[in-house]
Design a protein around this motif. Structure first.
Motif, PDB file in Angstrom:
ATOM      1  N   LEU A 206       0.830  -1.205   0.000  1.00 55.03           N
ATOM      2  CA  LEU A 206       0.000   0.000   0.000  1.00 55.03           C
ATOM      3  C   LEU A 206       0.864   1.254   0.000  1.00 55.03           C
ATOM      4  O   LEU A 206       0.511   2.274  -0.575  1.00 55.03           O
ATOM      5  N   ALA A 207       2.020   1.169   0.637  1.00 55.05           N
ATOM      6  CA  ALA A 207       2.887   2.336   0.721  1.00 55.05           C
ATOM      7  C   ALA A 207       3.634   2.585  -0.584  1.00 55.05           C
ATOM      8  O   ALA A 207       3.867   3.730  -0.969  1.00 55.05           O
ATOM      9  N   TRP A 208       3.988   1.494  -1.279  1.00 54.53           N
ATOM     10  CA  TRP A 208       4.896   1.656  -2.408  1.00 54.53           C
ATOM     11  C   TRP A 208       4.374   1.227  -3.763  1.00 54.53           C
ATOM     12  O   TRP A 208       4.894   1.626  -4.802  1.00 54.53           O
ATOM     13  N   LYS A 209       3.386   0.377  -3.764  1.00 52.38           N
ATOM     14  CA  LYS A 209       3.042  -0.240  -5.041  1.00 52.38           C
ATOM     15  C   LYS A 209       1.597  -0.071  -5.502  1.00 52.38           C
ATOM     16  O   LYS A 209       1.335   0.012  -6.681  1.00 52.38           O
ATOM     17  N   ILE A 210       0.677  -0.069  -4.574  1.00 51.21           N
ATOM     18  CA  ILE A 210      -0.724  -0.182  -4.954  1.00 51.21           C
ATOM     19  C   ILE A 210      -1.563   0.904  -4.310  1.00 51.21           C
ATOM     20  O   ILE A 210      -1.423   1.177  -3.134  1.00 51.21           O
ATOM     21  N   ASP A 211      -2.422   1.492  -5.109  1.00 49.00           N
ATOM     22  CA  ASP A 211      -3.370   2.439  -4.556  1.00 49.00           C
ATOM     23  C   ASP A 211      -4.704   1.721  -4.405  1.00 49.00           C
ATOM     24  O   ASP A 211      -5.513   1.660  -5.326  1.00 49.00           O
ATOM     25  N   ASN A 212      -4.893   1.131  -3.247  1.00 51.40           N
ATOM     26  CA  ASN A 212      -6.091   0.324  -3.014  1.00 51.40           C
ATOM     27  C   ASN A 212      -6.840   0.884  -1.807  1.00 51.40           C
ATOM     28  O   ASN A 212      -6.589   0.502  -0.672  1.00 51.40           O
ATOM     29  N   VAL A 213      -7.761   1.780  -2.069  1.00 59.52           N
ATOM     30  CA  VAL A 213      -8.423   2.504  -0.983  1.00 59.52           C
ATOM     31  C   VAL A 213      -9.103   1.562   0.007  1.00 59.52           C
ATOM     32  O   VAL A 213      -8.900   1.653   1.215  1.00 59.52           O
ATOM     33  N   ALA A 214      -9.891   0.628  -0.537  1.00 60.87           N
ATOM     34  CA  ALA A 214     -10.634  -0.278   0.346  1.00 60.87           C
ATOM     35  C   ALA A 214      -9.696  -1.010   1.287  1.00 60.87           C
ATOM     36  O   ALA A 214      -9.957  -1.151   2.480  1.00 60.87           O
ATOM     37  N   CYS A 215      -8.573  -1.444   0.722  1.00 61.77           N
ATOM     38  CA  CYS A 215      -7.618  -2.226   1.497  1.00 61.77           C
ATOM     39  C   CYS A 215      -6.856  -1.352   2.483  1.00 61.77           C
ATOM     40  O   CYS A 215      -6.304  -1.843   3.452  1.00 61.77           O
ATOM     41  N   GLY A 216      -6.836  -0.065   2.243  1.00 60.59           N
ATOM     42  CA  GLY A 216      -6.060   0.828   3.102  1.00 60.59           C
ATOM     43  C   GLY A 216      -6.819   1.303   4.327  1.00 60.59           C
ATOM     44  O   GLY A 216      -6.257   1.958   5.199  1.00 60.59           O
ATOM     45  N   LEU A 217      -8.093   0.981   4.420  1.00 64.57           N
ATOM     46  CA  LEU A 217      -8.873   1.383   5.588  1.00 64.57           C
ATOM     47  C   LEU A 217      -8.297   0.779   6.862  1.00 64.57           C
ATOM     48  O   LEU A 217      -7.660  -0.268   6.826  1.00 64.57           O
ATOM     49  N   GLN A 218      -8.548   1.446   7.944  1.00 63.65           N
ATOM     50  CA  GLN A 218      -8.033   0.991   9.236  1.00 63.65           C
ATOM     51  C   GLN A 218      -8.287  -0.507   9.418  1.00 63.65           C
ATOM     52  O   GLN A 218      -7.418  -1.276   9.762  1.00 63.65           O
ATOM     53  N   ASP A 219      -9.518  -0.880   9.129  1.00 65.93           N
ATOM     54  CA  ASP A 219      -9.880  -2.292   9.236  1.00 65.93           C
ATOM     55  C   ASP A 219     -10.454  -2.712   7.894  1.00 65.93           C
ATOM     56  O   ASP A 219     -11.648  -2.588   7.651  1.00 65.93           O
ATOM     57  N   CYS A 220      -9.575  -3.185   7.048  1.00 65.33           N
ATOM     58  CA  CYS A 220      -9.938  -3.507   5.660  1.00 65.33           C
ATOM     59  C   CYS A 220     -11.220  -4.318   5.593  1.00 65.33           C
ATOM     60  O   CYS A 220     -11.353  -5.374   6.213  1.00 65.33           O
ATOM     61  N   ALA A 221     -12.166  -3.795   4.843  1.00 63.05           N
ATOM     62  CA  ALA A 221     -13.489  -4.418   4.770  1.00 63.05           C
ATOM     63  C   ALA A 221     -13.415  -5.871   4.333  1.00 63.05           C
ATOM     64  O   ALA A 221     -14.219  -6.695   4.741  1.00 63.05           O
ATOM     65  N   ASP A 222     -12.436  -6.171   3.516  1.00 65.94           N
ATOM     66  CA  ASP A 222     -12.364  -7.529   2.992  1.00 65.94           C
ATOM     67  C   ASP A 222     -11.562  -8.476   3.877  1.00 65.94           C
ATOM     68  O   ASP A 222     -12.042  -9.534   4.263  1.00 65.94           O
ATOM     69  N   CYS A 223     -10.338  -8.067   4.207  1.00 67.79           N
ATOM     70  CA  CYS A 223      -9.493  -9.039   4.914  1.00 67.79           C
ATOM     71  C   CYS A 223      -9.255  -8.691   6.379  1.00 67.79           C
ATOM     72  O   CYS A 223      -8.597  -9.433   7.089  1.00 67.79           O
ATOM     73  N   HIS A 224      -9.792  -7.549   6.863  1.00 70.44           N
ATOM     74  CA  HIS A 224      -9.664  -7.195   8.275  1.00 70.44           C
ATOM     75  C   HIS A 224      -8.213  -7.132   8.725  1.00 70.44           C
ATOM     76  O   HIS A 224      -7.906  -7.366   9.889  1.00 70.44           O
ATOM     77  N   LEU A 225      -7.351  -6.846   7.786  1.00 74.09           N
ATOM     78  CA  LEU A 225      -5.921  -6.833   8.100  1.00 74.09           C
ATOM     79  C   LEU A 225      -5.463  -5.398   8.281  1.00 74.09           C
ATOM     80  O   LEU A 225      -5.785  -4.554   7.456  1.00 74.09           O
TER      81      LEU A 225
END
Lengths: 119, 119
Positions: free
Chosen positions: A100-119
């Motif tokens: 997320l920091a260097w390669k991918i702009d993935n808003v959903a995944c960047g949330l505090q508690d990722c909606a998909d993987c909770h990571l």
DNA sequence: CGGTATCCTTTCGGATACTG
DNA sequence: CAGTATCCGAAAGGATACCG
């Protein structure tokens, strides 16, 4: 660098296709783990053979545990992370943070508690 | 879990054989990086084809940089980690720490500053 | 449901020789 | 030195059918 290298030896089994993703899916299942059919459903594209193979490998490595209830019909089979498997989530998290920091702009995944993987 | 998953997309290229090990070798080279022949020497068993292939992939992903000096003979080619590549070392470190904690009893590797990989 | 068994394709990657 | 070209074998993995 040789076969005694810790990173080398670890990547030997963790770098296999689907391995880390299976770990991640079981993490999503939290304390309930997941059943074989749930893993199959949640890992689109994986074949039954591949799933069986990887599950067996991960079990042999002590990263997951399989609990079978033969008394029910059809047989019920649940998979869980072991403590070692749980601990691996830190690595997956580091991997995701890096991406997320260097390669991918993935808003959903960047949330505090990722909606998909909770990571 | 699908192809939009950050972990999924990242593992697509990082899980390839030799990829993380090449990153690790370049890290060992510190600010000087390493030459093609040094990487070949330090990754026993890798073939020239494989090394070329992986180096190209990692360059395409923006994790390493290749500096060529054509004025010298023979041509001198040096490889370095980019900032994104450097940042990946955190992940490798997390991986190593996990392995040492749960999977491997590797005294040399467990030293504060591992004699081999300085990780 | 929770897998195995079988078959088959593809791709990965090794060995080796060669070149500017 | 820093690769590329060619060839080849093994193995990984996909599709599908089947079974207790």
């Amino acid at each position: 660098m040789d076969e005694s290298c810790t990173v080398y030896r670890t990547m030997e089994y963790l770098s296999k296709r689907w391995s880390l993703l299976i770990i991640l899916e079981l993490f999503k299942g939290q304390e309930d783990g997941k059943r074989y059919s749930e893993l199959k459903r949640d890992l689109p594209g994986i074949t039954p053979k591949m799933l069986s193979t990887r599950l067996k490998e991960l079990e042999d490595e002590g990263l997951i545990e399989n609990v079978v209830d033969s008394s029910s019909f059809p047989v019920r089979s649940d998979y869980f992370l072991t403590p070692a498997g749980w601990a691996l989530i830190d690595v997956v998290k580091a991997l995701k943070d890096w991406a997320l920091a260097w390669k991918i702009d993935n808003v959903a995944c960047g949330l505090q508690d990722c909606a998909d993987c909770h990571l």
